[in-house]
Enzyme design. Structure first.
Site, short mmCIF file in Angstrom:
data_model
loop_
_atom_site.label_atom_id
_atom_site.label_comp_id
_atom_site.label_asym_id
_atom_site.label_seq_id
_atom_site.Cartn_x
_atom_site.Cartn_y
_atom_site.Cartn_z
N CYS A 72 48.80 -28.64 34.61
CA CYS A 72 48.79 -30.28 33.91
C CYS A 72 47.50 -29.96 32.94
CB CYS A 72 48.95 -31.04 34.56
SG CYS A 72 48.74 -33.16 33.99
N HIS A 113 53.22 -30.55 39.29
CA HIS A 113 51.66 -30.38 40.25
C HIS A 113 52.26 -30.05 41.38
CE1 HIS A 113 48.17 -32.24 38.23
NE2 HIS A 113 49.18 -32.99 37.47
N GLU A 173 50.07 -27.82 43.55
CA GLU A 173 49.65 -28.20 44.59
C GLU A 173 49.58 -30.00 45.32
OE1 GLU A 173 48.81 -29.04 41.56
OE2 GLU A 173 47.76 -30.22 41.25
#
Ligand code: ADP
Ligand code: MG
Lengths: 82, 762, 223, 82
Positions: free
Chosen positions: C85, C194, C196
């Site tokens: 991002c 994302h 994560e």
């Protein structure tokens, strides 16, 4: 075929976080003596036909309502070219 | 600009003594004549213009609670026996013990009028303000929520206000890195000229990290850090939140405050680092009333005195007068009290985070707050008289003469659907109505993932975040209020708001622990409004006592009216619950084919004030559903127990538009259908759309049904088996409506629920 | 295996990136924007967030942070770098990756569970996925529209340097549904969604994102 | 004390969703004949001392790297006033 340029700027008393961020970045990158940076918006309008007074009045009206937020911003019509 | 004399030479205490008769603009600053007289009595002379500025903002309704204090006392007087409260009402926010050495602080505040004037910045700075309140307790902010109320969904001005408010909340919260885990979006014409933007923040900390706003230790230094002070929002919140808007909109337009979420993010990290390094004796955020509030509150909560050099305050605008500096509500500022030997370490950490910090004064035991401006004394006051001893009004209250007529006009006479087809269409109409339709258009503009501890977020019954990554200890929070119920009966309306919020938290498996609130009402100068307010506060205090959960803090917002028309009384209630292991949480979605669908609780014919009456008939009258907090408590205990034992596979609270809406939401959540058989003898319409309280829909594996029924019986909670979960993609079917059956495909439910907001605001 | 996570002022998902690295079995090392030293890490993650508030342009100011000097050199030399991002935006602003990320075409910030197709498993960060594998991970951005001139994009496609593509909705107007790209060498990857935030069943929509972190660890062990 | 104005515009080939949104809004609000709207940024820098050629070169450098992203934007230094 006319071209109208409208600049929109935050009112002087209003905080400008973006300008502040740019100001310190310019400093870090070695541009000395920058005392203030203000960031604004600009709009380039292409309009068919010519911009007579009625049209211009209408554009002023919209610049003061749609393009800018009168509560925190000022605008200027920088340029009108046929 | 402010009506204060921008004179080069400041109005000093000496001047005030020498020229006792100088005319002063106290009225322009919102002070009543008798309040001005009291200030003169306190000081034994006329106030300087700087003192007048301080008293005027601190004695404003917003900061002094002058009209609400006498009622809010009940939250203390009726506080239930509890050992969870580590810090109670009176501090920036209450602090609750959630066990294992962890503490949680949470609070909701209003930013209603600023958000009407400038929706984006008003809402953004609302988030910023409540986050600093939480931070100032020593906690790390971990999540935000946003209870919102707007005028009619299809009104042109709602199209101006809502998108701006949502963008502002997202723009600020997202940039701050705080997940938005829930909130409310309610439309009602009464909010047209006066939308409600409430913001809630949750923070977590270890017990030993709790800090308070007090200036302890004579000789300790007062450090102002964060953003520089500018001319924005002079008297903003305090003045703006303390007056009524006329038809034409706000009468005063103080410079709008612009938020800088990046600065706030630095402020959070910087503040937590100085706190954890043990460098801080006392700390206070700067919100409404800015430096006036911070210095007078810190001083009166500590040794009692403080000496401030106002010219040491770093300015964004060099032309500001001392009065304006004292009143400025520039955002992203904090104030800390630090022992002299630790100042250098404190400033070093501020430099690391690129945060401006300056020593502006020191703590004294003089009992006076003395403020200098370039060597001249412009303020010399007893700080308590500014911060705590403001005027207190026991305003006249009167039950409105229309209340009886309103309660007499029940919904019982309204035409009801009488065929399966009509009932099917009625439910579909409700599913697509603005208050019930999907809020995804709004919530998809909020980051719900950042920090990586969000276990439940909208549209679940409550937001839930993990507090301890090792043990899985977590908290859940919900905010609720049905303003229509509160209008029909403010006392029970407040209890109903509490009950719904409490039920929502329990539905997720968290045990309700504590309460915060934001009391949004019309003008306190209107006896009818004051009656609504006192009724609501009493109802909430009684309710909290009955449920055994203390009020930890909150906020009052008055003057929410246009002309002399007040908003629906809106006591927004936030309940916080704790769960030992978030892995045991109960989500709301149907998931497993064959699971049994049950209704817990009793359904009565209660449709006055209901979503059905509102949407289908535009009707508001009668009495709201009966409150039975005993039943709520039993239901909550059952739901929490069921989650601990992994007994239920899903749970969803029943409220607006009753069981029908609950089933629809449970089916749409994971696109799994269900087949429901209406209980024999039950009126199909009443069963599906009544808004009786103390109810939830749950699903349970057939093998564990008996166990659930046993536990329910033990708690005295009625259980009704109504059907079973079917396969992914299946319809939602209801059988036994006057001998016929009706069904909605998931596709049509989505098409109806998901289209409404994008069509209005997209 | 030591994987650095850079924290810029305004970084937000740095703790989450570190958590994902730990869950994948690696050691996360905090790197500070003002410290021009990579402390010998084996790979680096530039996390999501709003560095410097994302005022001006996303990633425009972070690109000049002291830590970026050694990072750009190391990346050019082959050090594996994943920009998520805001990190992707920093990589583009630093010209480690071609093109740029502009305001979402619908002008709103968008947070959603996003379906993706892994288009290239040839990078340091995607080797443990199957070619064409479909995954769901969170996406959250206001300026996630990938743009570059046709020549650049054609080259990316031709060289198989489109790492991931949006499936179903294109959430931000990215050209050719591009969600992530890599450099010619395949060590530097930029990704708008994302991963994560999809490493724990309890807090993510899936655990599909873990593959990015197991890929790099596997690769480093083998290397 | 000098003042420098820098305008930054998206390259013509880059899509400008904000400009597009403004364009249709202007239409809806009754401004006829608008054929195109492009939205840009402007920066007003206040700088101590005078802007000599070296200073100006430095500002050009920063306008082309920090204030604008050459991949998608063009800049012009519209005005330098002492
Ligand atoms: N409705 C309420 N219920 C309980 N406590 C309240 C309420 N309104 C205000 N308070 C408490 O009064 C104190 C001052 O309120 P407020 O001025 O909002 O705090 P702050 O100045 O930190 O914003 C706080 O402790 C707040 O929790
Ligand atoms: Mg406070």
């Amino acid at each position: 075929m006319a071209r109208v340029l409208v600049d929109v700027m935050l009112k002087p008393e209003i905080l400008d976080p973006q300008g502040k961020a740019v100001e310190s970045a310019l400093g870090r990158l070695g541009l000395a003596g920058v005392t203030s940076v203000r960031q604004g918006k600009s709009f380039a309008l292409e309009i068919d036909g010519e911009v007579d007074d009625a049209r211009l009045a209408q554009i002023h009206e919209l610049a003061g309502s749609l393009l800018s937020n009168p509560v925190i911003e000022d605008y200027v019509i920088r340029e009108v070219t046929a | 600009m402010s009506p204060l004399t921008p004179a080069r030479k400041p109005d000093t205490v000496a001047d005030a003594i020498a020229e006792p008769d100088t005319e002063q603009p106290y009225a322009e600053l919102g002070l009543k004549p008798d309040e001005y007289v009291r200030i003169r009595e306190i000081l034994g002379r006329r106030p300087t213009s700087a003192e007048l500025a301080m008293y005027s903002v601190m004695w404003s309704e917003h900061c002094s609670y002058k009209s609400s204090k006498v009622h809010l006392r009940q939250f203390g007087d009726k506080k239930p026996e509890t050992d969870v409260l580590l810090v109670g009402i009176g501090e920036n926010a209450g602090v609750v013990d959630i066990g294992a050495g962890w503490a949680v602080t949470f609070k909701v505040e209003s930013h209603n009028h600023p958000s009407y004037v400038e929706p984006y910045q008003g809402a953004a700075t609302g988030i910023g303000g409540i986050v600093r309140d939480i931070l100032s307790m020593g906690a790390r902010p971990v999540a935000v929520m946003d209870p919102l109320r707007f005028g009619a969904a299809d009104h042109p001005d709602t199209r101006r206000v809502l998108p701006g408010v949502v963008a502002g909340i997202g723009g600020y919260g997202n940039c701050l890195g705080l997940p938005n885990i829930g909130g409310e979006v309610v439309f009602d014409a009464s909010y047209q000229g006066n939308p409600l933007v409430n913001a809630l923040c949750i923070g977590t900390m270890r017990h030993e990290d709790i800090h308070l706003a007090s200036a302890k230790g004579v000789g300790n230094l007062v450090i102002l850090y964060g953003a520089k002070t500018g001319g924005d929002g002079i008297g903003g919140v305090s003045v703006l939140a303390s007056e009524t808007f006329d038809e034409g909109g706000p009468t005063k337009r103080p410079a709008v405050q612009v938020g800088d979420p990046f600065m706030e993010k630095l402020l959070i990290e910087c503040t937590l680092e100085v706190l954890h390094a043990g460098l801080v004796e006392g700390i206070q955020d700067l919100g409404g009333a800015g430096i006036s509030c911070a210095t007078s509150e810190l001083a009166s909560n500590g040794e009692g005195g403080m000496h401030v050099r106002l010219d040491a305050v770093p300015l964004r605008d060099a032309t500001l007068t001392p009065e304006e500096i004292l009143m400025s509500e520039s955002q992203e500022r904090m104030c800390a009290v630090v022992t002299p030997e630790k100042v250098e370490a404190f400033l070093a950490i501020c430099r690391k985070w690129d945060v401006t910090a300056d020593v502006i004064g020191e703590v004294t035991d003089s009992g006076r707050l003395v403020i200098e401006w370039h060597g001249e004394v412009i303020v010399d006051v007893p700080p308590r008289t500014v911060a705590h001893d403001g005027p207190v009004y026991d305003r006249p209250l009167a039950r409105p003469e229309w209340q009886d007529a309103l309660q007499a006009a029940t919904a019982d006479t309204l035409p009801r659907p009488t065929t399966a087809v009509e009932l099917r269409d009625t439910v579909l109409t409700l599913v697509g109505s603005p208050n019930l339709a999907s809020k995804t258009w709004i919530t998809s503009q909020y980051d719900r993932y950042v920090l990586g501890n969000t276990v439940l977020a909208q549209p679940e019954d409550a937001g839930m975040v993990r507090v301890d990554e090792e043990s899985g200890l977590g908290v859940a929070v919900s905010t609720d209020c049905n303003g229509r119920f509160a209008k029909l009966d403010p006392y029970n309306g407040a209890k109903l708001a509490l009950a719904e919020s409490y039920r929502n938290v329990a539905a997720t498996g968290a045990a309700p622990l504590a309460v915060t609130n934001c009391l949004n009402f019309g003008s306190p100068e209107d006896p009818a409004v004051m009656w609504q307010f006192s009724q609501a506060v009493t109802g909430l205090a009684d309710g909290c006592l009955e449920l055994g959960i203390p009020v930890t803090g909150g906020n009052v917002s008055f003057y929410n009216q246009t002309g002399d028309v007040a908003i629906l009384p809106t006591p927004v209630v936030g309940v916080l619950g704790v769960i030992d292991d978030v892995a045991l949480r109960t989500p709301m979605a149907f998931t497993t084919e064959g699971d049994v669908v049950l209704v817990l609780g009793e359904t009565r014919d209660e449709l006055s004030g209901s979503e059905w009456a509102h949407v289908v008939h535009g009707h508001l009258g009668g009495l709201p559903p009966t409150v039975d907090l005993g039943a709520e408590r039993a239901l909550a205990e059952l739901l929490v127990e069921a989650s601990r034992a992994s007994l239920v596979t899903a749970a969803h609270d029943v409220s607006d538009a009753g069981i029908a809406q609950a089933l629809v939401e449970m089916a749409m959540r994971a696109d799994v259908g269900a087949r429901v058989d209406l209980p024999v003898g039950a009126d199909p319409f009443v069963f599906l759309l009544s808004e009786s309280t103390a109810r939830a829909v749950v699903t349970v594996a057939p093998a564990r049904l008996a166990e659930l029924e046993l536990r329910a019986a033990a708690h005295g909670v009625p259980v009704t088996r109504i059907g079973a979960v079917t396969a992914a993609g299946d319809d939602l079917q209801v059988q036994g409506a006057w001998g016929e059956s009706l069904a909605w495909t998931l596709a049509e439910l989505h098409a109806t629920a998901d289209a409404t907001l994008p069509a209005l605001f997209g | 295996m030591r994987i650095g996570v850079v924290t810029f002022p305004g970084s937000l998902d740095d703790r989450d990136a570190a958590r994902a690295i730990r869950i994948a079995g690696g050691e996360a090392v905090e790197l500070w924007h003002g410290d021009a030293d990579l402390h010998g890490v084996d790979a680096v993650v530039l996390p999501g967030g709003f560095s410097y508030g994302d005022y001006l342009r996303c990633g425009a100011i972070a690109r000049f942070a002291p830590v970026m000097g050694p990072l750009v050199d190391a990346a050019t030399g082959g050090l594996p770098v994943l920009g998520i991002c805001n990190g992707f935006q920093v990589l583009c602003e630093s010209h480690l990756l071609p093109g740029a990320l502009v305001r979402n075409d619908h002008l709103h910030f968008v947070c959603r569970d996003q379906r993706l197709r892994i288009e290239s498993t040839g990078t340091a960060w995607t080797s443990s996925y199957a070619e064409g594998q479909e995954i769901v991970v969170p996406l959250k951005n206001g300026e996630g529209g990938y743009v570059a001139d046709d020549a650049t994009i054609d080259l990316l496609e031709a060289e198989g340097r489109v790492v991931a593509r949006y499936l179903g909705v294109n959430p931000n107007g990215s050209r050719r549904d591009i969600a992530g790209i890599t450099n010619a060498r395949g060590n530097v990857v930029g990704l708008m969604p994302h991963p994560e935030h999809a490493v724990e069943a309890l807090t993510g929509p899936t655990t599909d994102g873990l593959g990015f972190f197991t890929s790099i660890l596997k690769g480093l062990v083998e290397a």
